[in-house]
Design a protein around this motif. Structure first.
Motif, short mmCIF file in Angstrom:
data_model
loop_
_atom_site.label_atom_id
_atom_site.label_comp_id
_atom_site.label_asym_id
_atom_site.label_seq_id
_atom_site.Cartn_x
_atom_site.Cartn_y
_atom_site.Cartn_z
N CYS A 73 -37.61 -8.51 16.86
CA CYS A 73 -37.05 -7.08 16.28
C CYS A 73 -38.84 -6.57 16.71
O CYS A 73 -39.63 -7.00 17.21
N GLY A 75 -41.67 -5.40 15.30
CA GLY A 75 -42.42 -5.64 15.32
C GLY A 75 -42.84 -6.93 15.40
O GLY A 75 -44.05 -7.06 15.67
N ASP A 76 -42.07 -7.68 15.94
CA ASP A 76 -42.30 -9.51 16.15
C ASP A 76 -42.85 -8.88 17.97
O ASP A 76 -43.61 -9.30 18.30
N THR A 129 -33.79 2.47 17.49
CA THR A 129 -33.14 2.13 16.67
C THR A 129 -32.06 2.65 15.45
O THR A 129 -31.79 2.75 15.22
N ARG A 167 -31.40 -6.68 10.89
CA ARG A 167 -33.57 -6.97 11.16
C ARG A 167 -34.10 -5.85 11.81
O ARG A 167 -34.46 -5.20 11.10
N LEU A 168 -33.19 -5.88 13.29
CA LEU A 168 -34.00 -4.69 13.89
C LEU A 168 -34.21 -3.31 13.51
O LEU A 168 -34.61 -2.71 13.29
N ASP A 170 -33.55 -2.67 10.01
CA ASP A 170 -34.62 -2.39 8.96
C ASP A 170 -35.72 -2.07 9.55
O ASP A 170 -36.89 -1.62 9.47
N ASP A 171 -36.33 -3.01 10.51
CA ASP A 171 -37.89 -3.42 10.71
C ASP A 171 -37.88 -1.89 11.53
O ASP A 171 -39.34 -1.59 11.80
N ARG A 173 -36.95 0.65 11.39
CA ARG A 173 -38.10 1.73 10.46
C ARG A 173 -38.77 1.68 9.61
O ARG A 173 -39.48 2.75 8.99
N ARG A 174 -39.40 0.78 9.64
CA ARG A 174 -40.98 0.45 9.43
C ARG A 174 -41.83 0.56 10.65
O ARG A 174 -43.24 0.78 10.39
N ASN A 175 -41.70 0.83 11.37
CA ASN A 175 -42.14 1.05 12.46
C ASN A 175 -41.48 2.38 13.64
O ASN A 175 -42.42 2.50 14.75
#
Length: 265
Positions: A73, A75-76, A129, A167-168, A170-171, A173-175
């Motif tokens: 994702c 973040g990774d 995303t 996961r991609l 959702d992650d 949205r955190r970034n």
């Protein structure tokens, strides 16, 4: 022989480093791309010819790096980029981000600005995303993603569809970088093709308006597509890197930015 760096998270990242003078240049590739693409290799040839330090690498699950693409994702991949910059480079670097790499470059400018001397975005795709979820997914796509955790999307660059995971999304949205002020206190050059259907010019215009930078320019190349890899486009990339390197120490008081248009596609 492929050289690997093990990140603090335990991921094994393939990279190629060209020694040279600082500030160095780091290439950040796009979604499902790798470090053997034409833009990365063109920058390496430019670095070798000019004596400039240069680093290209593959995110985990991409190219020669280890791991499965479907497990990754944004973040990774930001962590992967941060790790290679921290370990393999010295001092502030000029980041050249292509497509998703432009998003990651903006995240690095937010989280480690002391290591970023300047930024070039090539068809930069911040928050892609979220745009995918809101504008491209059908109701059936969303249902499949929520129920099964993955949906397959057709690709213009491969016969095989590519997986988009929950996961991609959702992650992502955190970034996000466009949902809040985006100060980038270093020179920024945005390069965009007018014929890009993957990341349309409207994205570049929105990013240009959103970034807060003392030295910000957007160059449009008429007829250029998302690959942005014609000889003229590749020359524009290295010219932009040269421009940022010459100006990365300058402090410009006027933050209104400049808009240029080019017909070199």
């Amino acid at each position: 022989m492929t050289t690997y760096l093990t990140t603090p998270q335990g991921r094994h990242i393939a990279y190629h480093k060209t020694p040279g003078r600082e500030p160095g240049v780091v290439f950040l590739g796009g979604f499902r791309s790798d470090m053997t693409g034409s833009k990365a290799l063109h920058l390496q040839a430019w670095a070798e010819a000019t004596g400039r330090a240069f680093l290209r690498f593959d995110y985990s699950g991409h190219g020669a790096s280890r791991g499965a693409f479907v497990d990754g994702c944004v973040g990774d991949w930001r962590e992967d980029a941060a790790a290679v910059i921290e370990v393999l480079t010295e001092g502030p670097q000029v980041l050249v981000g292509s497509s998703m790499g432009g998003w990651i470059a903006l995240l690095l400018a937010r989280y480690m600005p002391e290591r970023v001397a300047g930024l070039i975005g090539i068809a930069a795709a911040p928050d892609f995303t979220e745009r995918m979820w809101e504008s491209e997914f059908s109701l059936a796509d969303r249902t499949t993603l929520l129920e099964e955790g993955v949906v397959l999307r057709p690709s213009d660059y491969s016969d095989e569809p590519y997986p988009i995971t929950r996961r991609l999304i959702d992650d992502g949205r955190r970034n996000l970088v466009l949902d809040q002020p985006l100060p980038v206190p270093m020179p920024v050059r945005l390069l965009q093709g007018t014929a890009d259907t993957d990341v349309p010019p409207s994205v570049a215009f929105g990013l240009f308006d959103h970034i807060e930078s003392p030295d910000l320019r957007l160059t449009l190349v008429k007829g250029a597509d998302h690959r942005f890899s014609t000889p003229a486009c590749l020359e524009l990339i290295t010219n932009s890197v040269d421009d940022v390197l010459h100006n990365c120490d300058a402090v410009v008081s006027d933050d209104t930015g400049l808009l240029q248009k080019s017909n070199i596609g």
